[in-house]
Design an enzyme around this catalytic site. Structure first.
Site, short mmCIF file in Angstrom:
data_model
loop_
_atom_site.label_atom_id
_atom_site.label_comp_id
_atom_site.label_asym_id
_atom_site.label_seq_id
_atom_site.Cartn_x
_atom_site.Cartn_y
_atom_site.Cartn_z
N ASP A 58 45.10 0.63 62.56
CA ASP A 58 43.71 0.96 62.25
C ASP A 58 43.71 2.23 61.40
O ASP A 58 44.27 3.25 61.82
CB ASP A 58 42.97 1.22 63.57
CG ASP A 58 41.55 0.72 63.57
OD1 ASP A 58 40.86 0.97 62.57
OD2 ASP A 58 41.13 0.09 64.56
N GLU A 73 36.29 -2.83 57.64
CA GLU A 73 35.09 -2.96 58.46
C GLU A 73 33.90 -2.47 57.62
O GLU A 73 33.86 -1.32 57.23
CB GLU A 73 35.21 -2.11 59.72
CG GLU A 73 34.01 -2.30 60.63
CD GLU A 73 33.76 -1.13 61.59
OE1 GLU A 73 33.18 -1.36 62.65
OE2 GLU A 73 34.15 0.02 61.25
N ASP A 85 48.64 -0.66 81.41
CA ASP A 85 49.19 0.66 81.73
C ASP A 85 50.57 0.47 82.35
O ASP A 85 50.69 -0.12 83.42
CB ASP A 85 48.22 1.36 82.70
CG ASP A 85 48.79 2.67 83.23
OD1 ASP A 85 49.72 3.21 82.62
OD2 ASP A 85 48.28 3.14 84.28
N HIS A 140 36.02 -4.55 69.83
CA HIS A 140 35.87 -3.45 70.79
C HIS A 140 34.51 -2.76 70.71
O HIS A 140 34.24 -1.87 71.50
CB HIS A 140 36.99 -2.44 70.55
CG HIS A 140 36.86 -1.78 69.21
ND1 HIS A 140 36.98 -2.48 68.03
CD2 HIS A 140 36.59 -0.51 68.86
CE1 HIS A 140 36.80 -1.66 67.02
NE2 HIS A 140 36.56 -0.46 67.49
N ASP A 141 33.69 -3.13 69.73
CA ASP A 141 32.36 -2.52 69.58
C ASP A 141 31.25 -3.48 69.96
O ASP A 141 30.07 -3.17 69.77
CB ASP A 141 32.11 -2.13 68.11
CG ASP A 141 33.06 -1.05 67.61
OD1 ASP A 141 33.46 -0.19 68.42
OD2 ASP A 141 33.39 -1.08 66.41
N ASP A 162 38.69 1.25 59.02
CA ASP A 162 37.52 1.56 59.83
C ASP A 162 36.35 2.09 58.98
O ASP A 162 36.56 2.93 58.10
CB ASP A 162 37.94 2.66 60.82
CG ASP A 162 36.86 3.02 61.81
OD1 ASP A 162 36.60 2.20 62.70
OD2 ASP A 162 36.29 4.11 61.70
N ASP A 185 48.86 1.94 77.61
CA ASP A 185 49.79 2.67 76.73
C ASP A 185 50.63 1.71 75.91
O ASP A 185 50.56 0.49 76.08
CB ASP A 185 50.67 3.62 77.57
CG ASP A 185 51.29 2.92 78.77
OD1 ASP A 185 51.72 1.76 78.60
OD2 ASP A 185 51.33 3.52 79.87
C1 GLC Z 1 34.13 1.85 63.74
C2 GLC Z 1 34.92 1.53 64.99
C3 GLC Z 1 34.24 2.16 66.16
C4 GLC Z 1 34.19 3.65 65.95
C5 GLC Z 1 33.53 3.99 64.62
C6 GLC Z 1 33.80 5.41 64.25
O1 GLC Z 1 32.88 1.25 63.76
O2 GLC Z 1 35.08 0.15 65.13
O3 GLC Z 1 34.86 1.85 67.37
O4 GLC Z 1 33.46 4.23 66.99
O5 GLC Z 1 34.03 3.21 63.56
O6 GLC Z 1 35.15 5.57 63.94
#
Ligand code: GLC
Length: 570
Positions: free
Chosen positions: A114, A267, A37, A338-339, A214, A45
């Protein structure tokens, strides 16, 4: 003392590799909200990332994958996009984004964005127009008639609860595979596909170097929306993952990339190893995140099984990695994002052997065949946090699933799920990056949107940079090694000990060059006897312990020891 079965290894001598910059790259993933930040608002940010461009350069990464920074009401921290062509106010302005792009490019670091196009935010103008049935937008989303009390089918959202919500304004149900605030776009509609292609072109023209796509395996839904098998962990997944037209949509989308020097990584949460190559290569994606290895810690009811989670066998991991290495044309390598839980908490020992095991998993990640992805904080061995009530959680997925478990009666109170949440929640990966031992881990001078893990006083970048033995310095050395040795990028992978529960030993061979990696994936010492590979000229090139012998069979391997040898010419 462990014993090992010998096996014969076929060694290819062909060094005619099909080179590409994205194969040789090491990618660093940034979750902007939690990275840095710059202005004390408590939210990470874009200028905060730019401030750290030198940091990324020093680490040695080649590409940054930036999680969504587009305008969004943040039902799912930016994965619910309101406007694909503008930047979220909290993160800065388009000028800030351009400055970041330039700062990275000046340091020879590429930037991938993304692309979240399975769904938008409910607040996107397309949805607003669609719910009002405005001309041309009627079919932008999946709308179905039906009684307001009876969803059109039994599909479940990946975030828990039904995958359909009733929209009073239009008087119809709409589909959302994730949060109700994230309606799914209707890819059967050619106008939707054109509009997405325009978004892709718009960003490519702004000079980005590619996209992470994504939830891309969900674009095509089965015709007629048939009911799913309710015995599966996510009801309906078989009808909304790898649908009948997915390959066609991806091929069409790929035309938007023609003429640009880019990389793409999709993904695909539900893709089997065999399916990956269907979607990659000529007229498809470059690579795919395949998740099977991340499931080794899951129970029979999937990653959110409240009865069984966290336990895993090294031989299971070896089997999956062996298949990915052998069968996927070009793997996307990752052990966290991040998941996911923090890598060292998921696959290592985040207490007694935190540093050693973080270095071990790093060694694994950076010596496999494919393109490796480092998630922010992994490079200093950041760990899972502890969440003692639902109120401490932010992630809609964790909250949705805990609520669903409560509703189904699978658990009685949050406490029954606390261990599962503390193992699995996506929130672990979203605690602020630990820059220093200053308040709030040096992430912000304000009130952080999400509390830092209290261990920041011990685990932080500042102390890591000055300690030559830190996890950070180990990552840096591994990245250098990968950049110096083509064998790590392009070499053939051979597992030498597929049945060993403690030691993971494999070679990477390219032409005459052969490297050996030995990982003691346990908190006991281990010895290596029957290595079916010539090691008389072996020399250690990197280890997470000091004073390691050049001869891998000379002594024992310490807990979580990870040693890389050059075993020389084949
Ligand atoms: C993907 C992302 C995740 C998000 C989901 C819906 O799995 O990695 O963070 O919540 O898609 O967009």
């Amino acid at each position: 003392m462990t014993t090992h079965d010998s096996q014969t290894i076929a060694l290819p001598r062909d060094t005619n590799v099909d080179r590409a910059w994205w194969k040789e790259a090491v990618v660093y993933q940034i979750y902007p909200r939690s990275f840095n930040d710059s202005d004390g608002t408590g939210v990470g940010d874009i200028p905060g990332i730019t401030e750290k461009a030198d940091y990324l350069d020093e680490l040695g990464v080649d590409v940054v994958w930036l999680c969504p920074v587009y305008d969004s009401p943040n039902a799912d921290n930016g994965y619910d996009i309101r406007d694909y062509r503008s930047i979220m106010d909290e993160f800065g302005t388009m000028t800030d984004w351009e400055a970041l792009r330039d700062a990275l490019h000046e340091r020879d670091i590429r930037l991938i964005m993304d692309l979240v196009v399975n769904h938008t935010s409910k607040q996107h103008v397309w949805f607003q127009k669609s719910r009002r049935c405005e001309d041309g937008y009627e079919d932008y989303y999946h709308w179905q008639d039906g009684d307001p009390d009876e969803p059109p089918n039994n599909w479940q959202s990946i975030f828990g609860g039904p995958a359909w919500s009733y929209d009073e304004e239009r008087g119809q149900w709409y589909l959302h595979l994730f949060d109700p605030e994230q309606p799914d776009l209707n890819w059967r509609n050619p106008d939707v596909r054109d509009a997405v292609a325009d978004v892709v072109t718009w960003w490519l023209e702004k000079g980005i170097d590619g996209f992470r796509l994504d939830a891309i395996d969900h674009l095509s839904k089965a015709d007629g929306y048939p009911d799913g098998d309710s015995d599966e962990p996510i009801t309906g997944l078989e009808h909304f993952s790898h649908g009948p037209r997915l390959r066609e949509y991806l091929t069409e989308l790929a035309t938007a990339f023609e003429g640009y020097d880019t990389m793409t990584v999709g993904e695909m949460g539900g893709a089997d190893i065999e399916q990956v190559d269907e979607y990659t290569g000529e007229g498809g994606l470059n690579t795919v995140f395949q998740f099977e290895h991340m499931g080794v810690t899951a129970g029979p009811d999937g990653p959110w099984d409240p009865e069984q989670f966290g336990e895993w066998d090294l031989t299971d991991l070896k089997e999956i990695i062996g298949q990915q290495q052998g069968e996927i044309d070009w793997p996307a390598l990752f052990f966290g994002n991040h998941d996911q839980p923090r890598l060292v908490s998921h696959f290592g020992d985040d207490e007694a052997y935190r540093e050693e095991s973080a270095k071990l998993v790093a060694t694994f990640l950076l010596t496999l065949r494919g393109t490796p992805y480092i998630y922010q904080g992994e490079e200093i061995g950041m760990t899972n946090d502890v969440f003692s009530s639902l109120d401490e959680l932010d992630d809609p997925m964790t909250v949705g699933i805990v609520e669903e478990l409560l509703e189904e009666g699978a658990i009685d109170t949050y406490d029954d799920a606390a261990d599962l949440v503390n193992h699995r929640s996506r929130d672990h990966a979203r605690t602020p990056m630990q820059w220093s031992d200053e308040p709030n881990a040096g992430f912000t001078t304000g009130d952080p949107w999400f509390a830092a893990n209290e261990n920041y006083t011990d685990i932080n970048v500042e102390s890591s940079l000055t300690d030559p033995d830190s996890v950070w310095n180990h990552y840096r050395r591994l990245i250098d090694l990968r950049h110096d040795e083509d064998a790590f990028v392009y070499g053939e992978y051979d597992d030498l000990l597929p049945d060993d529960e403690q030691l993971y030993a494999y070679t990477r061979t390219l032409g005459d060059e052969r490297m050996l990696v030995v990982l003691n994936w346990s908190d006991d010492t281990a010895t290596l006897d029957d290595l079916v590979v010539e090691t008389s000229h072996a020399e250690v090139v990197l280890s997470n312990y000091d004073g390691v012998s050049d001869d891998p069979s000379a002594g024992s391997f310490d807990p979580y020891e990870a040693t890389v040898y050059r075993v020389g010419s084949t």
